[in-house]
Design an enzyme around this catalytic site. Structure first.
Site, short mmCIF file in Angstrom:
data_model
loop_
_atom_site.label_atom_id
_atom_site.label_comp_id
_atom_site.label_asym_id
_atom_site.label_seq_id
_atom_site.Cartn_x
_atom_site.Cartn_y
_atom_site.Cartn_z
N LYS A 107 37.21 34.44 41.04
CA LYS A 107 37.03 35.80 41.57
C LYS A 107 35.63 35.92 42.16
O LYS A 107 34.63 35.69 41.47
CB LYS A 107 37.23 36.82 40.45
N ASP A 118 30.76 44.98 42.96
CA ASP A 118 31.88 45.84 42.56
C ASP A 118 31.38 47.24 42.24
O ASP A 118 30.93 47.51 41.13
CB ASP A 118 32.60 45.23 41.35
N LYS A 162 32.40 53.49 39.99
CA LYS A 162 31.87 53.24 38.65
C LYS A 162 30.73 54.20 38.36
O LYS A 162 30.05 54.64 39.29
CB LYS A 162 31.33 51.80 38.55
N ASP A 166 29.84 40.10 39.59
CA ASP A 166 31.29 40.08 39.64
C ASP A 166 31.83 38.93 40.50
O ASP A 166 33.03 38.81 40.71
CB ASP A 166 31.80 41.44 40.16
N ASP A 215 39.16 50.29 41.16
CA ASP A 215 38.23 49.46 40.39
C ASP A 215 38.94 48.27 39.74
O ASP A 215 38.30 47.36 39.22
CB ASP A 215 37.54 50.33 39.33
N GLU A 226 40.15 45.73 41.11
CA GLU A 226 40.22 45.01 42.38
C GLU A 226 40.29 43.50 42.19
O GLU A 226 40.78 42.78 43.06
CB GLU A 226 39.02 45.37 43.26
N ARG A 267 42.10 41.61 40.20
CA ARG A 267 43.48 41.10 40.17
C ARG A 267 44.09 41.13 41.56
O ARG A 267 45.00 40.36 41.87
CB ARG A 267 44.29 41.90 39.15
N1 BES Z 1 34.46 43.65 37.37
C1 BES Z 1 35.08 44.62 36.55
C2 BES Z 1 35.17 44.19 35.09
C3 BES Z 1 33.87 44.21 34.34
C4 BES Z 1 33.26 45.39 34.02
C5 BES Z 1 33.31 43.03 33.93
C6 BES Z 1 32.07 45.38 33.30
C7 BES Z 1 32.13 43.00 33.21
C8 BES Z 1 31.50 44.19 32.90
C9 BES Z 1 36.51 44.88 37.04
O1 BES Z 1 36.69 44.82 38.40
C10 BES Z 1 36.86 46.26 36.61
O2 BES Z 1 36.24 47.17 37.08
N2 BES Z 1 37.85 46.38 35.74
C11 BES Z 1 38.26 47.64 35.25
C12 BES Z 1 39.77 47.65 35.19
C13 BES Z 1 40.36 48.99 34.89
C14 BES Z 1 40.13 49.93 36.06
C15 BES Z 1 41.82 48.83 34.62
C16 BES Z 1 37.65 47.81 33.86
O3 BES Z 1 37.59 46.86 33.10
O4 BES Z 1 37.20 48.91 33.57
ZN ZN Z 2 35.42 43.60 39.42
MN MN Z 3 36.25 46.66 39.34
#
Ligand code: BES
Ligand code: ZN
Ligand code: MN
Length: 495
Positions: free
Chosen positions: A266, A271, A278, A289, A348, A350, A352
């Protein structure tokens, strides 16, 4: 930093520092005792005086007795009766922290002193190389010289016995290649997001391919992604001024008809969350990210250096997730490269999306196995903290091999279940699936989403959200899980 192995005794190599072990209760290690004799009892005097009690993770530096002579570092190993891996890891870390900034540019280490019964010398060499490599890493690209303490240590000499030499040499070469790969990953991860964008990752891949004969880089730009139908990747990138890229680095170390192992990283170069923005706190860390992508590039570096007799393809799926007038919104429905439709309920989620098209795309390589690596879910940090990657997949043997490679390198991974029941959380009223599965089991439902695009081959997913970087005072990329993945590849060729 250079590492080498020698069978000469600890006092022979020309070195400004010599490291020997000390058990708790004033027992000098094998080589410490030898050195003590050579230094007319100075080592035992210091120990008798109570300067160091040998607790694991403590160290003491005895200055050089004369100009031009070597200083001695005593490394505490804990009680001799339960001398095991844990104490040695502590000792190596402490030793590494003490020595990298000393004036000496060479250190000789008495490997025998630090080797617990249950472990082999290869394990110890790897532990030492990783610890010293980690302590010796700096990211100084944008810092003034006065602001960073220089690493003065350049050469590490590992003193072993005749019987240990062959295994130590092999382990040393492997560990150095892993270290070089992990450092490349760290550099890419730590670079700022105004510098590292999708095209910059493509350029990094091309540069790597330029350095190695057996490596070929292919880059799909936004026009080609459109023609292909990679609409999920495009949707994530459409709010950014820097268009997405899908990158492949093909390493041919084996015959043409040998099926490749494919790694998919990825590469969200920043992000923001997109329209599902966020919160501002620590948002800078979302430059990390792209650590899955950086891991893939680091592993490919190591694979080339080790000249592995395997076919390995490193794929990077990269976009920048920004809010904008053109950005995708919650409620948008896209048709992915696989033909399956996805309702984007949260922009967010994104990672996947960029991964699903890449997982479909790699079918063309007829892979032996596919492993994706992604900073995918915050939920992974809630589940496992900052110790382990989460590993999930559709093939038990693959998952177990990855876990084993993680244990062997102390770059650990822990399995979470990918049971069918979790798939139900991805139901959408309007498309084949939603891109989020609600709060419960967030790491698992993210993997469930990916699994729908990975049905045609053996596949495993590493969620590295908790381990790819450190926050706080020691903020920085860790280079994980490069050790795990390179070990897995070495295992495939029986090395
Ligand atoms: N890149 C983030 C995951 C992440 C967040 C990794 C903080 C490390 C620290 C990912 O893209 C994300 O935002 N995931 C969301 C998914 C949710 C919206 C279902 C998350 O984990 O909050
Ligand atoms: Zn992300
Ligand atoms: Mn995200």
């Amino acid at each position: 930093m250079r590492f080498s192995v020698t069978t000469s005794p600890i006092d022979k190599p020309k070195a400004g520092l010599r490291a020997v072990g000390l058990f708790q209760k004033r027992k000098l290690g094998l080589h410490a005792a030898g050195l003590d004799e050579a230094l007319q009892g100075r080592v035992s005097d210091v120990v008798k005086a109570g300067e160091l009690d040998g607790e694991a993770g403590t160290t003491l530096l005895i200055p050089a007795p004369a100009k031009g002579a070597a200083a001695t570092v005593l490394v505490g190993l804990g009680p001799k009766k339960d001398f095991a891996a844990k104490a040695v890891r502590k000792a190596c870390k402490a030793l590494a922290g003490l020595v990298v900034e000393r004036p000496a540019n060479t250190i000789a280490i008495a490997v025998e002193d630090l080797l617990p019964l249950q472990e082999n010398v290869g394990w110890l060499v790897q532990t030492l190389v990783f610890a010293i490599g980690d302590a010796g890493y700096r990211y100084t690209e944008y810092k003034g010289k006065e602001d960073v303490k220089p690493v003065r240590l350049k050469h590490v000499v590992l003193c072993v016995t005749e019987e240990q030499a062959a295994e130590a040499e092999r382990a040393c070469a492997e560990a150095e290649a892993i270290l070089a790969g992990a450092n490349h990953t760290r550099d890419l991860g730590n670079a700022p997001p105004n510098v590292i964008h999708p095209e910059a990752l493509a350029e990094a891949a091309r540069e790597l391919a330029g350095q190695h004969k057996k490596l070929k880089a292919t880059v799909l730009d936004e026009k080609e992604l459109k023609k292909l139908g990679a609409n999920a990747i495009l949707a994530v990138g459409q709010g950014s001024e820097r268009p997405p890229r899908l990158i492949a680095l093909e390493y041919s170390g084996a015959g043409k008809d040998e099926a490749p192992i494919v790694l998919v990283g990825k590469g969200i170069t920043f992000d923001t969350g997109g329209i599902s923005l966020k919160p501002g706190e620590a948002m800078d860390e979302m430059k990390y990210d792209m650590c899955g992508a950086a891991t893939v590039l680091g592993v490919m570096t190591a694979v080339c250096e080790l000249k592995l007799p395997l076919n390995v393809i490193g794929v990077v799926t990269s976009a920048e997730n920004m809010p904008d007038g053109r950005a995708c919104r919650p409620g948008d429905i896209i048709t992915t490269l696989s033909g399956q439709t996805v309702e984007i309920l949260n922009t967010d989620a994104e990672g996947r999306l960029v991964l699903c098209d890449a997982l479909t795309w790699v079918e063309r390589f007829k892979p032996k196995a596919v492993i994706d690596i992604a900073t995918l879910t915050g939920a992974c940090i809630i589940a496992l903290g900052h110790q382990a990657s989460a590993v999930l997949g559709n093939d038990d043997e693959l998952v177990q091999s990855l876990k084993a490679a993680g244990s062997a390198t102390y770059d650990r991974a822990w399995e979470l279940p990918l049971w069918d029941e979790y798939q139900e959380q991805l139901k959408s009223n309007f498309a084949d699936m939603a891109n989020i599965g609600g709060r419960p089991a967030g790491t698992i439902t993210a993997a469930c989403f990916l699994s729908r695009f990975a049905e045609k081959y053996r596949w495993a997913h590493l969620d590295i959200a908790g381990i790819a970087w450190k926050s706080g005072k020691e903020k920085g990329a860790t280079g994980r899980p490069v050790p795990l993945l390179v070990r897995y590849l070495l295992d495939q060729v029986g090395r």
